[in-house]
Design a protein around this motif. Sequence first.
Motif, mmCIF file in Angstrom:
data_model
loop_
_atom_site.group_PDB
_atom_site.id
_atom_site.type_symbol
_atom_site.label_atom_id
_atom_site.label_comp_id
_atom_site.label_asym_id
_atom_site.label_seq_id
_atom_site.Cartn_x
_atom_site.Cartn_y
_atom_site.Cartn_z
ATOM 1 N N ASP A 158 -78.164 -114.159 93.760
ATOM 2 C CA ASP A 158 -78.963 -114.256 94.982
ATOM 3 C C ASP A 158 -80.138 -115.198 94.742
ATOM 4 O OD1 ASP A 158 -80.533 -113.900 97.266
ATOM 5 O OD2 ASP A 158 -79.988 -111.772 97.447
ATOM 6 N N PRO A 159 -79.925 -116.511 94.887
ATOM 7 C CA PRO A 159 -81.008 -117.480 94.656
ATOM 8 C C PRO A 159 -82.239 -117.234 95.518
ATOM 9 C CG PRO A 159 -78.892 -118.593 94.783
ATOM 10 C CD PRO A 159 -78.648 -117.182 95.208
ATOM 11 N N GLU A 160 -82.037 -116.717 96.735
ATOM 12 C CA GLU A 160 -83.180 -116.468 97.613
ATOM 13 C C GLU A 160 -84.090 -115.394 97.021
ATOM 14 O OE1 GLU A 160 -84.093 -115.052 102.227
ATOM 15 O OE2 GLU A 160 -82.087 -115.775 101.663
ATOM 16 N N LYS A 161 -83.513 -114.298 96.553
ATOM 17 C CA LYS A 161 -84.309 -113.253 95.921
ATOM 18 C C LYS A 161 -84.912 -113.734 94.605
ATOM 19 C CE LYS A 161 -82.186 -109.070 97.841
ATOM 20 N NZ LYS A 161 -81.464 -107.811 97.507
ATOM 21 N N ASN A 210 -85.863 -116.788 93.923
ATOM 22 C CA ASN A 210 -87.018 -117.619 94.290
ATOM 23 C C ASN A 210 -88.226 -116.745 94.648
ATOM 24 O OD1 ASN A 210 -86.570 -120.534 94.146
ATOM 25 N ND2 ASN A 210 -84.904 -120.182 95.613
ATOM 26 N N ALA A 211 -87.983 -115.686 95.431
ATOM 27 C CA ALA A 211 -89.082 -114.809 95.831
ATOM 28 C C ALA A 211 -89.702 -114.127 94.612
ATOM 29 C CB ALA A 211 -88.566 -113.764 96.819
ATOM 30 N N ASP A 233 -91.879 -116.584 92.764
ATOM 31 C CA ASP A 233 -93.153 -116.735 93.485
ATOM 32 C C ASP A 233 -94.073 -115.555 93.175
ATOM 33 O OD1 ASP A 233 -92.319 -119.101 94.658
ATOM 34 O OD2 ASP A 233 -91.622 -118.130 96.506
ATOM 35 N N GLU A 288 -81.599 -124.783 91.013
ATOM 36 C CA GLU A 288 -81.676 -124.350 92.406
ATOM 37 C C GLU A 288 -82.901 -123.474 92.671
ATOM 38 O OE1 GLU A 288 -79.627 -125.188 95.060
ATOM 39 O OE2 GLU A 288 -78.997 -126.700 93.600
ATOM 40 N N VAL A 289 -83.438 -122.848 91.625
ATOM 41 C CA VAL A 289 -84.624 -122.006 91.818
ATOM 42 C C VAL A 289 -85.861 -122.630 91.161
ATOM 43 C CG1 VAL A 289 -83.288 -119.896 92.078
ATOM 44 C CG2 VAL A 289 -84.074 -120.573 89.796
#
Length: 521
Positions: free
Chosen positions: A339-342, A344-345, A348, A387-388
């Motif tokens: 899960d690249p979106e998670k 990334n979060a 952050d 990607e991240v």
Amino acid sequence: MRPMPMAAIGTALALFAGAALAQGTGGTAIFVLGSDPSGLNRNLSTSTPDGLVACKVYEGLVDVTPEGDIVPRLAESWEISEDGTTYTFHLRDARFHDGTPFTSADVKYTYEEISGKFSSVFSGAAKAIESIDTPAPDEVVLHLSKPYGPLLRTLNCTQGAAILPKHLYEGTDPATNPVTTSEPVGTGPFMFDEWRRGQYVKLAKNPDYWEEGLPYLDAVIGQVLPQASSRTQALMAGEVDYVNFTLLPSNDYMMLEGNPGFTMIPSPVPAIDVMLANTRNPDLADPKVRQAMMMAIDRSQLLATAFNGIGAAATMPFTNRMGWAADADTDFDALYPYDPEKANALLDEAGKARGADGTRFSLSVKYFSTESDSQLEATALKAMLREVGIELVLEPGERVSVIPAVFTNFDYDLALVAYNSGGDPAIGLTRIWSSATEGRNFGNPTGYSSPEVDALFEEGQTATDRATRGRAYAEAQRILGRDLPVLTLHERIAQSGVSAKLQGLEEEYYLPSFRAARFAE
């Protein structure tokens, strides 16, 4: 017997070529080395080239069969006390290659002064052994402070317990002693003959081997083939007879499977491919960063691309092929799904902001240049982590440079390494995370230290029943699955390739001695 490969090994090997074999005896078998050994003492290193040579020269008190059974070697027999804390071994009448008798003094010296001090694999046994008595030259008694479940399994060459000659080591630095660096002297079926660096190591038949009639072969040669692609070609061309599973590219299995000219031998021991994270690096110190990296890695895709679909994507810190020590609650598919979106979060949240070019930070990743799977793995990881916002700098290198950089000098960010379990977590797996193995080859180089994990490892190795041991290892994995100093990525199910003409080969938990190997008539 097939002719020797002049081009592959060089004209110097021409004199090793043999005529037809009488009754399947004699001749020279050739096995592959991915690189020159860094030394010829298995107790100082878990490196495969070192072991592939050394475990033909040296022997332990016991061996472990592919089925996991313990069989006698330099110990003819043994007794274990009812409380599991006293092991009495009765030794064979054997001699070292220089003619010196093998005695209990050699066992005591080896365990106390070399294996116990330098081997990451033997470290658990060393901690358990309280004292060693030598009541007679042919008897040695190990007194344990508490039971140690895998003790017998540890007392073989593969696990860093090859018996070394006290008379040649005592009073020297084991690392620089010529017996380690260039001229090994053991009790095994083969004895050192010649080493042409970058080309081959030749071992000759031990004519005074203690086991009557063995070995059958006149000699064995470890041929250095650094390029993974050339190993299968050499095997198929009849230029070599054996390629160990650690050196046979998985994408070449299909060329050998089903071919009557070759035999494929599955590794009997579970193994894993991991990415070590140096937590001393500020960018890797926060567990959230390592958790994010795990979610940024598509382990199924890694399996398909880097490992040719062979094996399985890892789902826990240890191998799930060792079911009794596995933990169903530590499931990477649930904890860290791709899960690249998670990811990334989480990066952050950890304060690792992207720069103007989109990069958060850069990390180098070291791996062995001689292993094609590692090259593919590193390339795939580079694309996934980019990607991240994590940029990987690939740093392939020879074993002789990568091993000290990672395990001694801790001069690395990430490292790709395969670990063999040895058939028990206490032998081959806990060393990856244990604070007791820091600074030892293939020990714990990450800087991670958890008293709670160390205590669970201690319970796992000293409990007398498997259920209790399994519960301790399961609990330890819950912590390791959260902290992630090591990212376990792949379950390795590997195979060795052998010429069908070479028979009687005993893998003996992956470093075959060739003691009973012979060519078909």
